[in-house]
Design a protein around this motif. Structure first.
Motif, PDB file in Angstrom:
ATOM      1  N   ALA A  22      11.626   5.614  -4.361  1.00 48.54           N
ATOM      2  CA  ALA A  22      10.289   5.196  -4.779  1.00 48.54           C
ATOM      3  C   ALA A  22      10.207   3.678  -4.850  1.00 48.54           C
ATOM      4  CB  ALA A  22       9.944   5.791  -6.138  1.00 48.54           C
ATOM      5  N   THR A  23       9.026   3.164  -4.515  1.00 51.63           N
ATOM      6  CA  THR A  23       8.714   1.754  -4.711  1.00 51.63           C
ATOM      7  C   THR A  23       7.676   1.683  -5.821  1.00 51.63           C
ATOM      8  OG1 THR A  23       9.104   1.201  -2.384  1.00 51.63           O
ATOM      9  CG2 THR A  23       7.767  -0.327  -3.664  1.00 51.63           C
ATOM     10  N   ILE A  24       7.904   0.812  -6.787  1.00 51.83           N
ATOM     11  CA  ILE A  24       6.972   0.695  -7.911  1.00 51.83           C
ATOM     12  C   ILE A  24       6.557  -0.760  -8.083  1.00 51.83           C
ATOM     13  CG2 ILE A  24       6.629   0.997 -10.387  1.00 51.83           C
ATOM     14  CD1 ILE A  24       8.561   3.295 -10.346  1.00 51.83           C
TER      15      ILE A  24
ATOM     16  N   ILE B 181      -0.694  -9.354  -4.595  1.00 47.54           N
ATOM     17  CA  ILE B 181      -0.770 -10.643  -3.907  1.00 47.54           C
ATOM     18  C   ILE B 181       0.067 -10.534  -2.630  1.00 47.54           C
ATOM     19  CG2 ILE B 181      -1.178 -11.920  -6.035  1.00 47.54           C
ATOM     20  CD1 ILE B 181       1.787 -12.716  -5.977  1.00 47.54           C
ATOM     21  N   PRO B 182      -0.066 -11.466  -1.684  1.00 46.98           N
ATOM     22  CA  PRO B 182       0.668 -11.355  -0.410  1.00 46.98           C
ATOM     23  C   PRO B 182       2.177 -11.158  -0.565  1.00 46.98           C
ATOM     24  CG  PRO B 182      -1.005 -13.045  -0.235  1.00 46.98           C
ATOM     25  CD  PRO B 182      -1.006 -12.609  -1.676  1.00 46.98           C
ATOM     26  N   GLU B 183       2.775 -11.888  -1.496  1.00 48.67           N
ATOM     27  CA  GLU B 183       4.231 -11.766  -1.662  1.00 48.67           C
ATOM     28  C   GLU B 183       4.613 -10.378  -2.160  1.00 48.67           C
ATOM     29  OE1 GLU B 183       3.046 -15.998  -1.812  1.00 48.67           O
ATOM     30  OE2 GLU B 183       2.335 -14.163  -2.802  1.00 48.67           O
ATOM     31  N   ALA B 184       3.804  -9.830  -3.050  1.00 52.75           N
ATOM     32  CA  ALA B 184       4.072  -8.483  -3.551  1.00 52.75           C
ATOM     33  C   ALA B 184       3.885  -7.453  -2.443  1.00 52.75           C
ATOM     34  CB  ALA B 184       3.155  -8.162  -4.727  1.00 52.75           C
ATOM     35  N   LEU B 185       2.824  -7.632  -1.668  1.00 51.27           N
ATOM     36  CA  LEU B 185       2.557  -6.709  -0.564  1.00 51.27           C
ATOM     37  C   LEU B 185       3.675  -6.762   0.472  1.00 51.27           C
ATOM     38  CD1 LEU B 185       0.759  -4.672   0.802  1.00 51.27           C
ATOM     39  CD2 LEU B 185      -0.582  -6.559   1.766  1.00 51.27           C
ATOM     40  N   GLY B 186       4.158  -7.952   0.761  1.00 51.06           N
ATOM     41  CA  GLY B 186       5.267  -8.068   1.705  1.00 51.06           C
ATOM     42  C   GLY B 186       6.505  -7.334   1.213  1.00 51.06           C
ATOM     43  N   SER B 187       6.780  -7.433  -0.073  1.00 51.83           N
ATOM     44  CA  SER B 187       7.933  -6.730  -0.636  1.00 51.83           C
ATOM     45  C   SER B 187       7.750  -5.224  -0.531  1.00 51.83           C
ATOM     46  CB  SER B 187       8.112  -7.130  -2.116  1.00 51.83           C
ATOM     47  OG  SER B 187       8.392  -8.509  -2.246  1.00 51.83           O
ATOM     48  N   ILE B 188       6.525  -4.774  -0.770  1.00 54.94           N
ATOM     49  CA  ILE B 188       6.226  -3.341  -0.674  1.00 54.94           C
ATOM     50  C   ILE B 188       6.384  -2.856   0.764  1.00 54.94           C
ATOM     51  CG2 ILE B 188       4.359  -1.641  -0.832  1.00 54.94           C
ATOM     52  CD1 ILE B 188       3.322  -3.276  -3.248  1.00 54.94           C
ATOM     53  N   GLU B 189       5.860  -3.633   1.701  1.00 56.78           N
ATOM     54  CA  GLU B 189       5.975  -3.252   3.111  1.00 56.78           C
ATOM     55  C   GLU B 189       7.438  -3.183   3.540  1.00 56.78           C
ATOM     56  OE1 GLU B 189       1.854  -4.974   5.091  1.00 56.78           O
ATOM     57  OE2 GLU B 189       3.591  -6.308   4.910  1.00 56.78           O
ATOM     58  N   TYR B 190       8.237  -4.088   3.035  1.00 55.79           N
ATOM     59  CA  TYR B 190       9.671  -4.068   3.345  1.00 55.79           C
ATOM     60  C   TYR B 190      10.290  -2.755   2.880  1.00 55.79           C
ATOM     61  CZ  TYR B 190      14.655  -5.056   2.836  1.00 55.79           C
ATOM     62  OH  TYR B 190      16.026  -4.982   2.897  1.00 55.79           O
TER      63      TYR B 190
ATOM     64  N   GLN C 121      -6.501   1.062 -10.005  1.00 59.38           N
ATOM     65  CA  GLN C 121      -7.262   1.629  -8.896  1.00 59.38           C
ATOM     66  C   GLN C 121      -7.673   0.550  -7.894  1.00 59.38           C
ATOM     67  OE1 GLN C 121     -10.309   3.376 -11.327  1.00 59.38           O
ATOM     68  NE2 GLN C 121      -9.169   5.286 -11.655  1.00 59.38           N
ATOM     69  N   TYR C 122      -8.061  -0.606  -8.409  1.00 59.56           N
ATOM     70  CA  TYR C 122      -8.460  -1.709  -7.540  1.00 59.56           C
ATOM     71  C   TYR C 122      -7.295  -2.236  -6.715  1.00 59.56           C
ATOM     72  CZ  TYR C 122      -9.945  -6.384  -6.096  1.00 59.56           C
ATOM     73  OH  TYR C 122     -10.216  -7.517  -5.366  1.00 59.56           O
ATOM     74  N   GLN C 123      -6.133  -2.365  -7.345  1.00 60.48           N
ATOM     75  CA  GLN C 123      -4.959  -2.870  -6.618  1.00 60.48           C
ATOM     76  C   GLN C 123      -4.522  -1.888  -5.527  1.00 60.48           C
ATOM     77  OE1 GLN C 123      -4.229  -5.931  -6.994  1.00 60.48           O
ATOM     78  NE2 GLN C 123      -5.456  -6.204  -8.863  1.00 60.48           N
ATOM     79  N   ILE C 124      -4.698  -0.598  -5.770  1.00 56.54           N
ATOM     80  CA  ILE C 124      -4.398   0.386  -4.725  1.00 56.54           C
ATOM     81  C   ILE C 124      -5.310   0.166  -3.525  1.00 56.54           C
ATOM     82  CG2 ILE C 124      -4.568   2.842  -4.121  1.00 56.54           C
ATOM     83  CD1 ILE C 124      -3.454   3.522  -6.848  1.00 56.54           C
ATOM     84  N   GLU C 125      -6.565  -0.157  -3.783  1.00 55.76           N
ATOM     85  CA  GLU C 125      -7.503  -0.433  -2.689  1.00 55.76           C
ATOM     86  C   GLU C 125      -7.052  -1.652  -1.877  1.00 55.76           C
ATOM     87  OE1 GLU C 125     -11.391  -0.877  -4.283  1.00 55.76           O
ATOM     88  OE2 GLU C 125     -11.393   1.097  -5.245  1.00 55.76           O
ATOM     89  N   GLN C 126      -6.439  -2.622  -2.555  1.00 56.66           N
ATOM     90  CA  GLN C 126      -5.990  -3.832  -1.857  1.00 56.66           C
ATOM     91  C   GLN C 126      -4.851  -3.533  -0.884  1.00 56.66           C
ATOM     92  OE1 GLN C 126      -8.103  -6.447  -2.361  1.00 56.66           O
ATOM     93  NE2 GLN C 126      -8.952  -4.737  -3.546  1.00 56.66           N
TER      94      GLN C 126
ATOM     95  N   GLN D  58      -1.552  -2.619   7.554  1.00 56.00           N
ATOM     96  CA  GLN D  58      -1.486  -1.637   8.637  1.00 56.00           C
ATOM     97  C   GLN D  58      -0.223  -0.789   8.518  1.00 56.00           C
ATOM     98  OE1 GLN D  58      -1.851  -3.314  12.558  1.00 56.00           O
ATOM     99  NE2 GLN D  58      -1.449  -1.371  13.593  1.00 56.00           N
ATOM    100  N   ILE D  59       0.845  -1.401   8.038  1.00 53.90           N
ATOM    101  CA  ILE D  59       2.107  -0.683   7.871  1.00 53.90           C
ATOM    102  C   ILE D  59       1.936   0.483   6.898  1.00 53.90           C
ATOM    103  CG2 ILE D  59       4.455  -0.855   6.936  1.00 53.90           C
ATOM    104  CD1 ILE D  59       4.527  -3.724   7.973  1.00 53.90           C
ATOM    105  N   LEU D  60       1.315   0.220   5.760  1.00 51.54           N
ATOM    106  CA  LEU D  60       1.120   1.259   4.765  1.00 51.54           C
ATOM    107  C   LEU D  60       0.122   2.305   5.242  1.00 51.54           C
ATOM    108  CD1 LEU D  60       1.027  -0.814   1.448  1.00 51.54           C
ATOM    109  CD2 LEU D  60       2.988   0.186   2.629  1.00 51.54           C
TER     110      LEU D  60
END
Length: 236
Positions: A89-91, A123-132, A197-202, A207-209
């Protein structure tokens, strides 16, 4: 021949023999344990998104009931994940010291890919970590975890002026606050859930997710952690 000396040498020999045999037994036991752990790890790595979510829920129930198992915290586990990681899991959670994911979900080393930032904002850095984690580590579950009485959300609700860069997260939370500003009830609590809920929308800008979601290889959920009870509720 000195009988005392002979007796001592024989005793030492027997002791070494028993110790050696015992050492073999321990090694064999460790080997079998390692094999079982490895097999368990393979099963864990192939969890479906729903099974991964259930694993988190089960762990949180143990935490709430004060019956933790403290899994994957042994020297054997250290060796298993020393060269590679396969978190199930990623949290993305708030950096609040009262919300450590491994503890509140009763998991161990290598189980959860943690991304922590005040306000659990994408934020972009968080999203990049999630995509990784999702694309390279193949985690089947992504949770955005907010929590009760979040300081970052409170600051956004109260529109406080903060020093330095502390207030940068307020801008990322403001849209969620605006959505629920006219709702009845506690303004901060409403905003905590709305922010998840808003952050999930972000996440939709990735495209990866999106591709992982469409293929059924990924599930995204939102959670809300109760500071008073320790319980995590699914809110999105």
């Amino acid at each position: 021949m000195n009988l005392n000396k002979h007796f001592i040498e024989r005793r030492d020999f027997l002791r070494l023999g028993v110790t050696g045999a015992f050492g073999v037994m321990i090694s064999a036991s460790d080997f079998l344990f390692s094999v079982k752990q490895a097999l368990a790890a393979e099963i864990l790595y192939s969890l479906t998104p729903d099974a991964a979510l259930q694993k988190l829920i089960d762990g949180n129930q143990r935490f709430v009931q004060h019956r933790p198992q403290y899994p994957h915290q042994s020297p054997v586990r250290l060796q298993q994940v020393a060269q590679a990681q396969h978190p199930f899991a990623t949290i993305l959670s708030c950096a609040d010291s009262r919300v450590p994911a491994e503890i509140v979900f009763d998991q161990g080393i290598g189980d959860i890919f943690d991304v922590r930032i005040a306000g659990n904002i994408v934020i972009p850095e968080a999203l990049g970590s999630i995509e990784y984690a999702v694309s390279l580590l193949n985690t089947p579950l992504l949770m955005i975890l907010g929590h009760e009485r979040c300081g970052a959300v409170t600051a956004a609700v109260q529109a406080e002026e903060l020093l330095g860069d502390i207030g940068t997260f307020v801008k990322a939370i403001k849209p969620a606050v605006e959505r629920v500003k006219n709702q009845p009830g506690d303004a901060v609590e409403n905003a905590v859930v709305a922010n998840v809920q808003y952050q999930i929308e972000q996440l939709q800008r990735s495209q990866i997710l999106t591709e992982r979601l469409e293929s059924g290889k990924l599930k995204i959920v939102g959670g809300r952690y109760d500071l008073d009870t320790g319980k995590v509720s699914i809110v999105a």
